[in-house]
Scaffold this motif. Structure first.
Motif, mmCIF file in Angstrom:
data_model
loop_
_atom_site.group_PDB
_atom_site.id
_atom_site.type_symbol
_atom_site.label_atom_id
_atom_site.label_comp_id
_atom_site.label_asym_id
_atom_site.label_seq_id
_atom_site.Cartn_x
_atom_site.Cartn_y
_atom_site.Cartn_z
ATOM 1 N N ARG A 191 -1.672 -8.010 -0.617
ATOM 2 C CA ARG A 191 -3.185 -7.701 0.216
ATOM 3 C C ARG A 191 -3.631 -7.002 0.616
ATOM 4 N NH1 ARG A 191 -6.822 -12.102 0.739
ATOM 5 N NH2 ARG A 191 -7.885 -11.479 2.632
ATOM 6 N N ASP A 192 -3.163 -5.968 0.959
ATOM 7 C CA ASP A 192 -3.582 -4.406 1.817
ATOM 8 C C ASP A 192 -3.896 -3.877 -0.223
ATOM 9 O OD1 ASP A 192 -4.318 -3.529 3.726
ATOM 10 O OD2 ASP A 192 -1.937 -1.807 2.848
ATOM 11 N N TRP A 193 -3.575 -4.233 -0.996
ATOM 12 C CA TRP A 193 -4.307 -3.403 -2.527
ATOM 13 C C TRP A 193 -5.778 -2.775 -2.322
ATOM 14 C CZ3 TRP A 193 -0.169 -1.796 -7.271
ATOM 15 C CH2 TRP A 193 0.703 -1.324 -6.817
ATOM 16 N N ARG A 235 -5.433 4.322 0.914
ATOM 17 C CA ARG A 235 -5.041 4.924 1.907
ATOM 18 C C ARG A 235 -3.501 4.357 1.467
ATOM 19 N NH1 ARG A 235 -7.587 7.322 6.197
ATOM 20 N NH2 ARG A 235 -9.798 6.987 6.486
ATOM 21 N N ASN A 236 -3.317 3.441 0.683
ATOM 22 C CA ASN A 236 -2.543 2.647 0.748
ATOM 23 C C ASN A 236 -1.333 3.885 -0.546
ATOM 24 O OD1 ASN A 236 0.001 0.792 -0.066
ATOM 25 N ND2 ASN A 236 -0.734 -1.134 -0.556
ATOM 26 N N PRO A 237 -0.123 3.957 0.484
ATOM 27 C CA PRO A 237 0.481 4.566 -0.460
ATOM 28 C C PRO A 237 0.984 4.067 -1.873
ATOM 29 C CG PRO A 237 1.513 4.724 1.802
ATOM 30 C CD PRO A 237 0.395 4.045 1.592
ATOM 31 N N ALA A 238 1.537 1.847 -2.015
ATOM 32 C CA ALA A 238 1.837 1.594 -3.177
ATOM 33 C C ALA A 238 0.532 2.041 -3.959
ATOM 34 C CB ALA A 238 1.794 0.716 -2.477
ATOM 35 N N VAL A 239 -0.474 1.754 -3.685
ATOM 36 C CA VAL A 239 -1.853 1.614 -5.137
ATOM 37 C C VAL A 239 -1.497 3.407 -5.422
ATOM 38 C CG1 VAL A 239 -4.080 2.501 -5.054
ATOM 39 C CG2 VAL A 239 -3.519 0.134 -3.842
#
Length: 544
Positions: free
Chosen positions: A123-125, A174-178
């Motif tokens: 979701r936060d991607w 801002r998402n490190p996974a992205v």
């Protein structure tokens, strides 16, 4: 100086849909680019930049990516790409790919998962926000294609952000996974041997964390388009982007230090010069080449161009390398803005300034913007804001290669309707003057613009002063732009007459006579008492 390959290179941008079709569907493909590599090598290109070729629903013609690690079937396969890259490298050329990290397609599996539930791990991607208290969008941000940049998603009860089309949701950088996932995309293509990336809308990639409203633009006029109603103060150019750019640079540098060849990063950044310079990164090192678009919209007047060039050169950081662009897939063609005669001056300017030049396909033929009938408009920007002249179809039309089928008249005695681009009707109309403005015809004409480009590139390659030498503006008359280029024992003067009337230029003192290397319009040189007489619309390169 010892030039790195991307400093001495000339870059040629290919819009793949419009370069060469080989499978008869009216759309260019990778095999078509491979078919025309000898043309590019003979022209004098060093590096090819290909606009997006990734799988895509084509809502924005490839800038809506559904899979970052594959090739759209319209263009071919990964095997076709590998073959093209091998052929490019076999000719001693380099390949730069378009990278579109700000947004994906809404068909990308990441967004499908992100949209499926508020609780999904992805979701936060993307950028989701609750409605404003009145139930409307979270803030006043405007899409670059007009209208609100927020799209309501009824099933999950939130808005998602899209800087462009609603089919192009913005990733949450801002998402490190992205970040990690996209860095792996860079490595995927570097591992295949790609020599660099042009990074799409880099300055858009990070947004202000608290999403405040953007301020009104006091200079707004309706003909500018809806996106310009506001100043993109909070939706672009945020300080956090620089750490991301530095990480991309570190990945590129990692391949160079492993002895696999230096990789280059070029950034699309439409910002004032002072803010553009920050993307070089200083000691942290970010982009090799933040694109310098100033010539595209510059007043075509010698004093204005001289100031622009001087200010840009003065603003460069100590290790910053300049670059110059006259056109691309988003902006009106140089021939439409400057006319036939001054297109020759523009060519000489682009290829003799200090730094790395980028040439847009077809500009070497003097292609103009093509009028697109309303029923054939493809560009979503034009469809969303018709009549403002913002559509990009006119500069993306097919490359005219021939005056007939394989360069010959058809059995019916008529020229091929498709200028050697395709056996099918092209996806966009050809330039109306294609029977005379095409590669085959112009290559045989010693006075053509294409021949001038070939000669310019030959002179540039033979004289390093034009690519990597020192640069100094010369005092000149109002309509003349003149500068000196030096490298080692080489000493050259470039003089460009931006008017249709004859002009005079007092040449620098030289221990030897000035001789003509190249003129845009003549084979002779007139110098009287060290004063050069320039014909109207003439540019010259002189050597001491």
């Amino acid at each position: 100086m010892i030039a790195r390959w991307w400093q001495a290179a000339v870059i040629y941008q290919i819009y793949p849909r419009s370069f060469q079709d080989t499978n008869g569907d009216g759309i260019g493909d990778l095999a078509g680019i491979a078919q025309r590599l000898d043309y590019l090598a003979d022209l004098g290109m060093d590096t090819i930049w290909i606009s997006p070729i990734y799988p895509s629903p084509m809502a924005d013609f490839g800038y809506d990516v559904a899979d970052y690690c594959n090739v759209d079937p319209r263009f071919g396969t990964l095997a076709d790409f590998d073959d093209l890259l091998a052929q490019i490298h076999a000719r001693g050329l380099k390949l730069v790919l378009d990278f579109v990290p700000n947004h994906s397609s809404d068909h990308h599996p990441w967004f499908v998962e992100s949209r499926s539930s508020r609780d999904h791990p992805r979701r936060d991607w993307y950028i989701w926000r609750d409605p404003a208290p009145d139930g409307g969008p979270p803030n006043n941000w405007i899409s670059d294609f007009g209208g609100s940049a927020w799209e309501w998603d009824e099933p999950t009860g939130q808005y998602y952000y899209h800087a462009f089309l609603k089919e192009q949701p913005d990733l949450n950088w801002r998402n490190p996974a992205v970040q990690l996932a996209m860095y792996e995309v860079i490595r995927f293509w570097f591992d295949r041997g790609v020599d660099g990336f042009r990074i799409d809308v880099l300055w858009h990639m990070v947004k202000a964390a608290d999403f405040p409203d953007n301020p009104l633009n006091p200079a707004y006029r309706p003909e500018m388009g809806d996106m310009h109603r506001l100043l993109q103060l909070h939706s672009t150019d945020q300080p956090e982007i620089h750490a991301i750019a530095a990480e991309m640079r570190a990945i590129a540098d990692e391949y160079g230090t492993r002895g696999e060849g230096e990789r280059v990063l070029i950034g699309e950044i439409y910002l004032p010069v002072d803010r553009l310079m920050s993307y070089y990164g200083g000691e942290r090192r970010e982009l090799h080449l933040p694109f310098n678009f100033q010539l595209i919209d510059a007043p075509w007047q010698a004093p204005a161009l001289a100031r622009l060039i001087a200010d840009y050169e003065a603003a460069l950081p100590p290790d910053g390398w300049p670059n110059w662009v006259l056109g691309n897939h988003d902006r009106p063609r140089i021939a439409s803005k400057r006319g036939e005669a001054q297109s020759r001056i523009a060519a000489m300017l682009l290829l003799t300034l200090r730094g790395t030049p980028t040439l847009y396909y077809g500009d070497e033929l003097g292609l103009s913007d093509v009028q697109i009938p309303p029923a054939q408009v493809q560009d979503p920007r034009e469809l969303r804001e018709p009549g403002l002249g913002l559509g990009r179809d006119p500069v993306r039309t097919p490359m005219p290669w021939e005056a007939g089928v394989n360069g010959e008249a058809s059995v019916h005695g008529e020229a091929s309707a498709n200028a050697g681009f395709s056996t099918a009707s092209p996806w966009l109309p050809l330039n109306a003057d294609w029977p005379v403005r095409n590669v085959a015809v112009m290559a045989e004409d010693p006075a053509s613009l294409l021949t001038l480009y070939r000669r310019l590139l030959t002179v540039r390659r033979a004289h390093p002063a034009l690519a990597i030498g020192d640069f100094m503006l010369l005092d000149s008359e109002e309509d003349v732009l003149a500068y000196e280029r030096r490298h080692g024992a080489q000493r050259l003067v470039v003089a460009l007459n931006l008017s249709g009337q004859s002009q005079r230029l007092e040449l620098p003192e030289s221990p030897s006579d000035w001789r003509l290397l190249l003129s845009t319009s003549a084979e002779s040189l007139v110098i009287e008492n060290n004063v050069l007489l320039l014909r109207g619309d003439e540019g010259v390169i002189l050597a001491a």
